[in-house]
Design a protein around this motif. Structure first.
Motif, PDB file in Angstrom:
ATOM      1  N   LEU A 160     -13.445 -10.343  -3.001  1.00 34.31           N
ATOM      2  CA  LEU A 160     -12.423 -11.313  -3.439  1.00 34.31           C
ATOM      3  C   LEU A 160     -11.830 -10.668  -4.605  1.00 34.31           C
ATOM      4  CD1 LEU A 160     -11.084 -14.105  -3.795  1.00 34.31           C
ATOM      5  CD2 LEU A 160     -13.055 -14.782  -5.139  1.00 34.31           C
ATOM      6  N   LEU A 161     -12.333 -10.079  -5.426  1.00 34.00           N
ATOM      7  CA  LEU A 161     -11.641  -9.084  -6.448  1.00 34.00           C
ATOM      8  C   LEU A 161     -11.036  -8.086  -6.044  1.00 34.00           C
ATOM      9  CD1 LEU A 161     -14.349  -9.193  -9.324  1.00 34.00           C
ATOM     10  CD2 LEU A 161     -12.522 -10.523  -9.037  1.00 34.00           C
ATOM     11  N   TYR A 162     -11.523  -7.355  -5.068  1.00 35.64           N
ATOM     12  CA  TYR A 162     -10.591  -6.232  -4.529  1.00 35.64           C
ATOM     13  C   TYR A 162      -9.393  -6.611  -3.575  1.00 35.64           C
ATOM     14  CZ  TYR A 162     -11.977  -1.277  -3.394  1.00 35.64           C
ATOM     15  OH  TYR A 162     -12.062   0.097  -3.439  1.00 35.64           O
ATOM     16  N   ILE A 163      -9.473  -7.825  -3.233  1.00 34.95           N
ATOM     17  CA  ILE A 163      -8.332  -8.296  -2.225  1.00 34.95           C
ATOM     18  C   ILE A 163      -7.118  -8.530  -3.272  1.00 34.95           C
ATOM     19  CG2 ILE A 163      -7.265 -10.304  -1.383  1.00 34.95           C
ATOM     20  CD1 ILE A 163      -9.417 -10.538   0.421  1.00 34.95           C
ATOM     21  N   MET A 164      -7.460  -9.240  -4.297  1.00 32.58           N
ATOM     22  CA  MET A 164      -6.415  -9.401  -5.565  1.00 32.58           C
ATOM     23  C   MET A 164      -5.874  -8.279  -6.186  1.00 32.58           C
ATOM     24  SD  MET A 164      -5.726 -12.414  -4.786  1.00 32.58           S
ATOM     25  CE  MET A 164      -4.300 -12.586  -6.062  1.00 32.58           C
ATOM     26  N   PHE A 165      -6.933  -7.273  -6.418  1.00 34.86           N
ATOM     27  CA  PHE A 165      -6.495  -6.035  -7.196  1.00 34.86           C
ATOM     28  C   PHE A 165      -5.441  -5.161  -6.182  1.00 34.86           C
ATOM     29  CE2 PHE A 165      -7.791  -1.255  -7.131  1.00 34.86           C
ATOM     30  CZ  PHE A 165      -6.919  -1.217  -8.505  1.00 34.86           C
ATOM     31  N   ILE A 166      -5.927  -5.203  -5.003  1.00 35.52           N
ATOM     32  CA  ILE A 166      -5.018  -4.241  -3.885  1.00 35.52           C
ATOM     33  C   ILE A 166      -3.775  -4.778  -3.847  1.00 35.52           C
ATOM     34  CG2 ILE A 166      -4.782  -3.561  -1.684  1.00 35.52           C
ATOM     35  CD1 ILE A 166      -7.518  -3.044  -1.414  1.00 35.52           C
TER      36      ILE A 166
ATOM     37  N   GLY B  82      -7.472 -11.535 -13.478  1.00 36.95           N
ATOM     38  CA  GLY B  82      -8.057 -10.210 -14.004  1.00 36.95           C
ATOM     39  C   GLY B  82      -7.766  -9.071 -13.003  1.00 36.95           C
ATOM     40  N   ALA B  83      -8.330  -9.255 -11.947  1.00 36.16           N
ATOM     41  CA  ALA B  83      -8.182  -8.280 -10.936  1.00 36.16           C
ATOM     42  C   ALA B  83      -6.967  -7.884 -10.401  1.00 36.16           C
ATOM     43  CB  ALA B  83      -8.860  -8.762  -9.453  1.00 36.16           C
ATOM     44  N   PHE B  84      -5.887  -9.053 -10.333  1.00 39.56           N
ATOM     45  CA  PHE B  84      -4.670  -8.978 -10.046  1.00 39.56           C
ATOM     46  C   PHE B  84      -3.952  -8.189 -11.034  1.00 39.56           C
ATOM     47  CE2 PHE B  84       0.021 -10.840  -9.822  1.00 39.56           C
ATOM     48  CZ  PHE B  84       0.186 -10.426  -8.604  1.00 39.56           C
ATOM     49  N   VAL B  85      -4.078  -8.728 -12.243  1.00 41.69           N
ATOM     50  CA  VAL B  85      -3.371  -8.042 -13.302  1.00 41.69           C
ATOM     51  C   VAL B  85      -3.626  -6.367 -13.392  1.00 41.69           C
ATOM     52  CG1 VAL B  85      -3.078  -8.031 -15.791  1.00 41.69           C
ATOM     53  CG2 VAL B  85      -3.198 -10.186 -14.603  1.00 41.69           C
TER      54      VAL B  85
ATOM     55  N   ASN C 291      -0.496   0.070 -11.401  1.00 41.43           N
ATOM     56  CA  ASN C 291       0.459   0.350 -10.336  1.00 41.43           C
ATOM     57  C   ASN C 291       1.309   1.503 -10.474  1.00 41.43           C
ATOM     58  OD1 ASN C 291       3.195  -0.255  -8.933  1.00 41.43           O
ATOM     59  ND2 ASN C 291       2.090  -1.965  -8.080  1.00 41.43           N
ATOM     60  N   LYS C 292       1.833   1.927 -11.643  1.00 38.98           N
ATOM     61  CA  LYS C 292       2.685   3.146 -11.706  1.00 38.98           C
ATOM     62  C   LYS C 292       1.842   4.338 -11.648  1.00 38.98           C
ATOM     63  CE  LYS C 292       6.717   0.887 -14.194  1.00 38.98           C
ATOM     64  NZ  LYS C 292       7.458   1.113 -15.476  1.00 38.98           N
ATOM     65  N   LEU C 293       0.550   4.255 -12.231  1.00 34.45           N
ATOM     66  CA  LEU C 293      -0.308   5.517 -12.333  1.00 34.45           C
ATOM     67  C   LEU C 293      -1.197   5.913 -11.116  1.00 34.45           C
ATOM     68  CD1 LEU C 293      -1.928   4.383 -15.511  1.00 34.45           C
ATOM     69  CD2 LEU C 293      -0.145   5.939 -15.402  1.00 34.45           C
ATOM     70  N   ILE C 294      -1.053   4.888 -10.037  1.00 39.06           N
ATOM     71  CA  ILE C 294      -1.683   5.501  -8.624  1.00 39.06           C
ATOM     72  C   ILE C 294      -0.496   5.476  -7.595  1.00 39.06           C
ATOM     73  CG2 ILE C 294      -3.460   4.646  -6.948  1.00 39.06           C
ATOM     74  CD1 ILE C 294      -5.013   3.294  -9.495  1.00 39.06           C
ATOM     75  N   PRO C 295       0.097   6.575  -7.217  1.00 39.12           N
ATOM     76  CA  PRO C 295       0.993   6.716  -6.300  1.00 39.12           C
ATOM     77  C   PRO C 295       0.296   5.981  -4.793  1.00 39.12           C
ATOM     78  CG  PRO C 295       0.963   8.704  -7.363  1.00 39.12           C
ATOM     79  CD  PRO C 295      -0.216   7.759  -7.934  1.00 39.12           C
TER      80      PRO C 295
ATOM     81  N   ARG D 259      -8.456   6.200  -1.351  1.00 36.76           N
ATOM     82  CA  ARG D 259      -9.927   6.004  -1.441  1.00 36.76           C
ATOM     83  C   ARG D 259     -10.166   4.417  -1.607  1.00 36.76           C
ATOM     84  NH1 ARG D 259      -9.738  11.043  -3.916  1.00 36.76           N
ATOM     85  NH2 ARG D 259     -10.896  12.849  -3.077  1.00 36.76           N
ATOM     86  N   ILE D 260      -9.380   4.063  -2.459  1.00 36.22           N
ATOM     87  CA  ILE D 260      -9.365   2.468  -2.750  1.00 36.22           C
ATOM     88  C   ILE D 260      -9.330   1.648  -1.542  1.00 36.22           C
ATOM     89  CG2 ILE D 260      -8.238   0.952  -4.073  1.00 36.22           C
ATOM     90  CD1 ILE D 260      -7.432   3.260  -6.245  1.00 36.22           C
ATOM     91  N   GLU D 261      -8.426   2.115  -0.779  1.00 36.00           N
ATOM     92  CA  GLU D 261      -8.064   1.072   0.424  1.00 36.00           C
ATOM     93  C   GLU D 261      -9.152   1.281   1.294  1.00 36.00           C
ATOM     94  OE1 GLU D 261      -4.210   1.974   1.358  1.00 36.00           O
ATOM     95  OE2 GLU D 261      -3.231   0.437   0.516  1.00 36.00           O
ATOM     96  N   PHE D 262      -9.518   2.548   1.463  1.00 40.86           N
ATOM     97  CA  PHE D 262     -10.685   2.767   2.472  1.00 40.86           C
ATOM     98  C   PHE D 262     -11.681   2.012   2.331  1.00 40.86           C
ATOM     99  CE2 PHE D 262     -14.214   5.179   3.882  1.00 40.86           C
ATOM    100  CZ  PHE D 262     -13.921   5.108   5.394  1.00 40.86           C
ATOM    101  N   ILE D 263     -12.502   2.071   1.129  1.00 37.05           N
ATOM    102  CA  ILE D 263     -13.644   1.543   0.739  1.00 37.05           C
ATOM    103  C   ILE D 263     -13.570   0.015   0.782  1.00 37.05           C
ATOM    104  CG2 ILE D 263     -15.531   1.347  -1.036  1.00 37.05           C
ATOM    105  CD1 ILE D 263     -14.915   3.951  -1.689  1.00 37.05           C
TER     106      ILE D 263
END
Length: 718
Positions: A87-93, A264-267, A273-277, A285-289
């Motif tokens: 759930l947190l991962y969804i909002m983070f992505i 918190g995850a969304f924020v 955002n700008k630091l991870i192209p 890696r973030i999306e894959f896992i």
């Protein structure tokens, strides 16, 4: 013996309690759900939820939330733990993938659209929930705010059609930032109000804690992250662990501030955002896992909560599900229509905005789950939301595809959509399968290869990775040496490549990417085994694993026997990325063999091909024949002659010019024109992106055939 059977019966008694078997079942669901449900346009999100319903406590009862892991002496449900992370991962992505540069370009229009697509669904949703469905104030506001969210499930469709730079697309993406942020703030207020009275102290506490939280997330975290990424540059694993730590720290910080962890995850996603192209290894890696494990776990756990039997217990549950869906679709349509009038967009642009913003998925599910856990909403709303997500995602995919197709037909594709391959940089890859058919394929490659390219022809042999790999590798090199001797006869320079892989198609795909190959030249597909039909044929697998132009050759006769080249070009072939490349190669072949060219097309495509041929300033004589019934491929036989080289242009499944009649084309024309030389061309495409980010499995042809008719019920426009 009795003990053995008792043990077996205990392991398989429902609900299953063996953690290894539970994990195996969940992984199998994650693997198979997109393969089975994707052909009928059921998004992967819904597929995983439906399987959760099927195997959960209210279905077959194979899975139940009873697997315990121990953390600090407390029993924590293992599925709950993984699903919370998901759930947190969804909002983070969601926060991480927002394109801030696109947002800046159309900032003012994006803000206005964001306001309209936020306020209109809420203005309709609140009175419907409060007065018609009879919910109290807080549940009504929460459900209404859910209508305002949207997930860009159908964005990859727009990208594949080459209209991602269209202003209507840009403002829809920008509007996502405003709607999601505003809805999450409303969620914070509602959950706070649900726990006590809303008074002055509540607002002061919320304001101060929220400001402090934002200061830490946008003022402190980005600086620490920037320093960390610079100092620990070589430690790729450390980068991922750091990002993960930031996400969960942000979620915990939000909870301390009296907000929901998903905020918190969304924020955290926005802050990094700008630091991870978007195309970086870290993002991959973030999306894959997340997409492989955590997010599917969350979606399956949602399905385990859903009780479908509620829908059969009375009309109220069905009324709620129908009403929620109707309000969600109507609200987004009216917002898109209002945007059309304000910015004077065309009807197709309106439909594009509606299609992109209509899908309710990740954010909607996250908000509703929080409301359900806090007991703000009931089971009827949860079940109704699942129905809403299913229907809106299907509508979004179909509307976006139809609108994209019409915008392309109007000639509004991005300028850079068509790929131009500089002749000096051309790379051609020829995978060896059958040595007997390799000589004519090598001759063909020599004819179409750019004379300005300094690169040799790359001949590849993929060796299965088994106990005989070394022996097979030696045999492969011997075969390649024979090909090199043959090539030297025409003074053609070749590069001999061998690689080991468990899967031949995977080995070809990997080598193609490593070489940056512009073109793959293959022999004609042979008969397939039963297993290949189920899991996807070899040729199909190669198509799925590569994005380059692909030429499939059946060259049993000498080129001297031909009197003409007939090219069958389906509608919208000119809109494919590799259009100019394959047309140039066909022209080159005609020039080298001194054969006239006949193009069989519909009226619109004839204009595009004629324009391209005129621009090429070719000396090859060419004519056009008109054919409009492209759903009947066998009708093309009327244009063929016995002494012609037949060239069929197809496309990969899901691309702009793809249609059902092109499915399995190699086998069909191979049987029908078995005494003629054939070429089958698959134009290159943009890097493969799927309609649903939570599925990455291409469907085997047998599943497509089974479900095509069901899918066609939803999409009559094809």
């Amino acid at each position: 013996m009795d003990k053995f059977f008792d043990h077996i019966s205990h392991v398989f008694s429902t609900p299953i309690t063996n953690p290894v078997l539970v994990f195996t079942i969940i992984l199998t669901i994650i693997l198979l759900s997109p393969i089975i449900l994707r052909p009928i346009k059921v998004p992967g999100i819904i597929g995983l939820i439906l399987f959760g319903v099927l195997f959960g406590p209210h279905g077959l009862n194979w899975l139940a939330k009873i697997d315990k892991v121990t953390l600090q002496g407390n029993g924590v449900d293992a599925i709950d733990l993984f699903s919370t992370i998901g759930l947190l991962y969804i909002m983070f992505i969601a926060g991480l993938e927002l394109d801030m540069n696109e947002f800046k370009k159309t900032k003012n229009k994006s803000l206005l659209f964001g306001f309209l697509t936020f306020i209109i669904p809420i203005s309709i949703g609140f009175p419907v929930c409060y007065y018609f469905l009879g919910y109290e104030l807080l549940p009504s506001i929460l459900i209404a705010s859910m209508f305002a969210t949207h997930t860009l499930v159908s964005y990859p469709i727009v990208n594949s059609y080459g209209i991602s730079k269209n202003e209507a697309v840009a403002i829809t993406i920008g509007g996502t930032i405003l709607t999601d942020t505003a809805v999450l703030i409303i969620l914070a207020i509602i959950t706070g109000a649900a726990q006590g009275e809303i008074n002055q102290q509540f607002w002061v506490t919320l304001g101060v804690s929220f400001a402090l939280f934002l200061f830490i997330m946008f003022g402190v975290i980005p600086r620490i992250a920037k320093w960390f990424f610079q100092k620990i540059e070589s430690e790729k694993t450390a980068h991922y662990i750091f990002v993960l730590a930031v996400v969960f720290f942000a979620a915990f910080l939000a909870e301390l501030a009296g907000l929901e962890p998903i905020i918190g995850a969304f924020v955290a996603g926005l802050a990094l955002n700008k630091l991870i192209p978007h195309s970086s290894a870290l993002m991959n890696r973030i999306e894959f896992i997340g997409n492989a494990i955590f997010i599917p776990f969350f979606l399956i756990s949602v399905g385990m909560i859903v009780d479908v039997s509620v829908l059969t217990k009375g009309p109220m549950a069905l009324i709620i599900a129908g009403t929620l869906t109707l309000v969600a679709v109507t609200g987004k349509f009216l917002a898109a229509t209002a945007t059309k009038f304000v910015f004077k967009y065309s009807k197709n642009q309106r439909n594009l905005i509606f299609g992109l913003s209509n899908a309710h998925a990740a954010a909607t599910l996250a908000i509703i789950m929080v409301g359900y856990d806090k007991e703000i909403i009931d089971e009827n709303v949860l079940n109704g939301t699942i129905v809403l997500i299913l229907i809106t995602c299907i509508i979004a995919s179909i509307v976006t595809e139809n609108a994209s197709r019409r915008i392309v037909m109007e000639g509004h594709q991005d300028d850079e959509h068509i790929e131009t391959v500089p002749e000096r940089e051309e790379q051609i890859l020829i995978p060896i399968a059958n040595l007997a058919s390799m000589e004519p394929i090598l001759d063909f490659a020599t004819l179409i290869k750019s004379k300005k390219s300094p690169h040799p022809l790359n001949i590849l042999s993929v060796v299965p990775d088994n106990e005989q790999a070394e022996l097979n590798l030696a045999n492969a090199r011997k075969n390649l040496d024979n090909m090199a001797k043959y090539a030297s006869g025409s003074e053609t320079e070749v590069e001999l490549l061998t690689t080991i892989d468990y899967n031949i198609a995977s080995g070809i795909g990997r080598t193609s990417k490593e070489l940056f190959a512009d073109c793959l030249i293959l022999g004609w597909p042979s008969a397939t085994s039963f297993i290949e039909k189920i899991v996807g044929e070899k040729t199909e697998s190669i198509l799925n694993r590569t994005d380059a132009n692909l030429f499939m050759c059946k060259l049993d006769k000498s080129f001297v026997s031909h009197k003409s080249i007939i090219v069958f070009v389906p509608p919208l072939a000119e809109s494919e990325v590799g259009f100019e490349y394959w047309l140039e190669k066909v022209l080159k072949l005609a020039q080298e063999t001194s054969l006239p060219l006949t193009c069989v097309t519909n009226n619109r495509t004839e204009g595009a091909v004629s324009e391209a041929l005129t621009a090429a300033n070719t000396s090859v004589p060419y004519t056009f024949e008109n054919y409009e019934d492209w759903d009947n491929i066998y009708g093309l036989a009327a244009f063929s002659t016995v002494d012609a080289l037949l060239v069929f242009v197809s496309s990969r499944y899901g691309e702009v010019s793809y249609r059902d009649s092109l499915d399995g084309l190699a086998k069909r024309i191979g049987r029908y024109f078995k005494n003629q030389n054939l070429l089958l061309i698959f134009p290159s495409r943009r890097e493969n992106q799927h309609i649903d980010e939570y599925e990455d499995v291409q469907t085997a042809p047998i599943f497509r055939k089974i479900s095509r008719e069901i899918g066609n019920m939803f999409n009559k426009d094809k």
